[in-house]
Design an enzyme around this catalytic site. Structure first.
Site, short mmCIF file in Angstrom:
data_model
loop_
_atom_site.label_atom_id
_atom_site.label_comp_id
_atom_site.label_asym_id
_atom_site.label_seq_id
_atom_site.Cartn_x
_atom_site.Cartn_y
_atom_site.Cartn_z
N LEU A 208 -0.23 -50.08 75.17
CA LEU A 208 -1.49 -50.76 75.51
C LEU A 208 -1.56 -52.07 74.73
CD1 LEU A 208 -3.82 -47.66 75.25
CD2 LEU A 208 -3.24 -48.85 77.37
N HIS A 209 -1.76 -53.16 75.43
CA HIS A 209 -1.92 -54.43 74.71
C HIS A 209 -2.77 -55.45 75.45
CE1 HIS A 209 1.32 -55.47 77.46
NE2 HIS A 209 0.97 -56.72 77.28
#
Ligand code: UD1
Length: 383
Positions: A208-209
């Site tokens: 997740l980014h």
């Protein structure tokens, strides 16, 4: 023989490296082409950059611009200033950009302003969400490009709707899949599962980014709740992107993540280790565009924690499901996956590991570029 064609490929961020590797491999075999790799330095940590060059057998970049991090305008502007100097010095026949990061749009704009032809690899993808910086980068890069290499049918349609000349558009498949095809076997030898103490098909792999997910405290708390509720199914492996780590620390949430039993937090992983974990995951949970495509090709269940995708074929033909950040929906779908229910991929013919080859054929047969390489028999030289 005529002089060599000089192609400059610009890379900057982690998802660029596995896209340029197959192009470099093919261009190194073609006598008529001199291929330079320029690294903007958008990503600079060892595990966000150098490890990928090593894993993907890429040579050191010919030129390193060292622009580093900054606001969107700062980063884009710094790449443009430094890349323009390279263009003036090297005078390439073509600039190749890949994907949709700030380095992609910055290098295309610098090249187009100097009237250097631009090839965009992975053109035509649209999430139709202009709040994503990548969507703006895609639109601008495509408008500026002379050769638009598209990964899936819908990309051709998107470009037609935007009035792009169809003669510039080529459906060639996905160079990222070329890398998967080449490195799948080698990745199997990675020891990463043993080191992390997990076994095949027993764990969820998470990346997740996206700023929309990780720059927002409420959303980070939702992610934490998801982890707390799904860890009963099996281990969760979460290599933390530097942006995400920074935000988790800023919001004082690291101790809460560390307290989740079964959550294995690691630094970002190299290409081969990550590919090993992805191939053998029970479920991949992500907000990355590239990982949606990779799991589609590898036939691994993928839950995308976003409401839109720029790769709709991964949903309509593949293993990908868009779940947004609704905690109940994500937990429900995770339970279904661990219960053995998931759809399978039907992989299009052109995702066959030969995209880079098709790109080379188009470029070397292009009337504009061909004049300098007219004595080369393309088909013979690239096989
Ligand atoms: C960028 C891309 C995104 C891509 C992602 C993959 C843009 C607009 N975004 O997002 O499309 O999916 O890369 O990783 O180009 N940082 C480090 N070390 C590094 C690089 C970054 O610590 O080597 C930290 C810095 O604090 C930086 C932050 O991460 O400010 C964000 O980096 P940046 O390149 O601006 O964007 P990403 O979130 O990585």
């Amino acid at each position: 023989m005529s002089r060599k064609l000089k192609f400059v490929s610009a890379v900057g961020a982690r998802p660029n490296f596995m896209k340029v590797a197959p192009l470099h491999r093919i261009f190194s075999k073609i006598e008529a082409v001199q291929h330079l790799i320029v690294h903007t330095g958008q990503h600079y940590d060892r595990n966000m950059s150098k490890v990928f060059f090593d894993d993907l057998d890429l040579p050191r970049p010919d030129i390193y611009l060292g622009v580093g991090s900054g606001s969107h305008a700062e980063q884009t502007a710094r790449v443009m200033i430094e890349f323009e100097k390279v263009l003036l010095r090297e005078k390439p026949d073509l600039v190749i950009v890949v994907g949709d990061v700030n380095s992609t749009v910055a290098c295309s704009l610098a090249a187009a302003k100097l009237q250097v032809p631009v090839a965009h690899v992975e053109a035509g993808l649209r999430s139709f969400d202009r709040a994503m910086p990548e969507e703006l980068n895609r639109i601008v890069t495509d408008v500026l490009s002379d050769y638009l290499f598209v990964t899936e049918d819908v990309g051709v349609e998107n470009l037609a709707h935007e009035g792009i000349d169809p003669d510039k558009v080529f459906l060639v498949g996905d160079v990222m899949v070329d890398s998967l095809v080449v490195y799948r076997e080698k990745a199997k030898a990675s020891e990463v599962k043993r080191i992390m103490g997990v076994t095949a098909r027993s764990y969820t792999l998470v990346t997740l980014h996206r700023p929309s997910n990780v720059d927002d405290e409420v959303n980070l708390k939702r992610i934490l709740e998801i982890f707390e509720r799904i860890e009963k199914h099996g281990p969760i492996i979460f290599p933390i992107h530097p942006r995400t780590r920074k935000r988790i620390e800023e919001f004082g949430l690291m101790a809460h993540f560390q307290a989740v039993k079964g959550l294995l937090l690691t630094d970002p992983l190299g290409y081969l280790d990550f590919l090993n974990l992805m191939m053998d995951a029970r479920l991949v949970m992500t907000d990355s565009g590239g990982i949606q495509e990779e799991t589609f090709f590898l036939n691994v269940p993928c839950l995308t924690l976003r409401n839109s995708t720029e790769r709709p074929a991964t949903v309509s033909e593949g293993t990908n499901v868009l779940a947004g950040l609704d905690v109940d929906v994500v937990c429900g779908l995770t339970a279904e996956c661990y219960g053995g229910k998931w759809k399978r991929s039907t992989i299009p013919n052109f995702l066959d590991g030969r995209a880079a080859e098709r790109i080379a054929e188009v470029l070397l047969n292009s009337p504009k570029l061909k004049s300098a390489a007219d004595t080369i028999k393309v088909e013979e030289s690239i096989r």
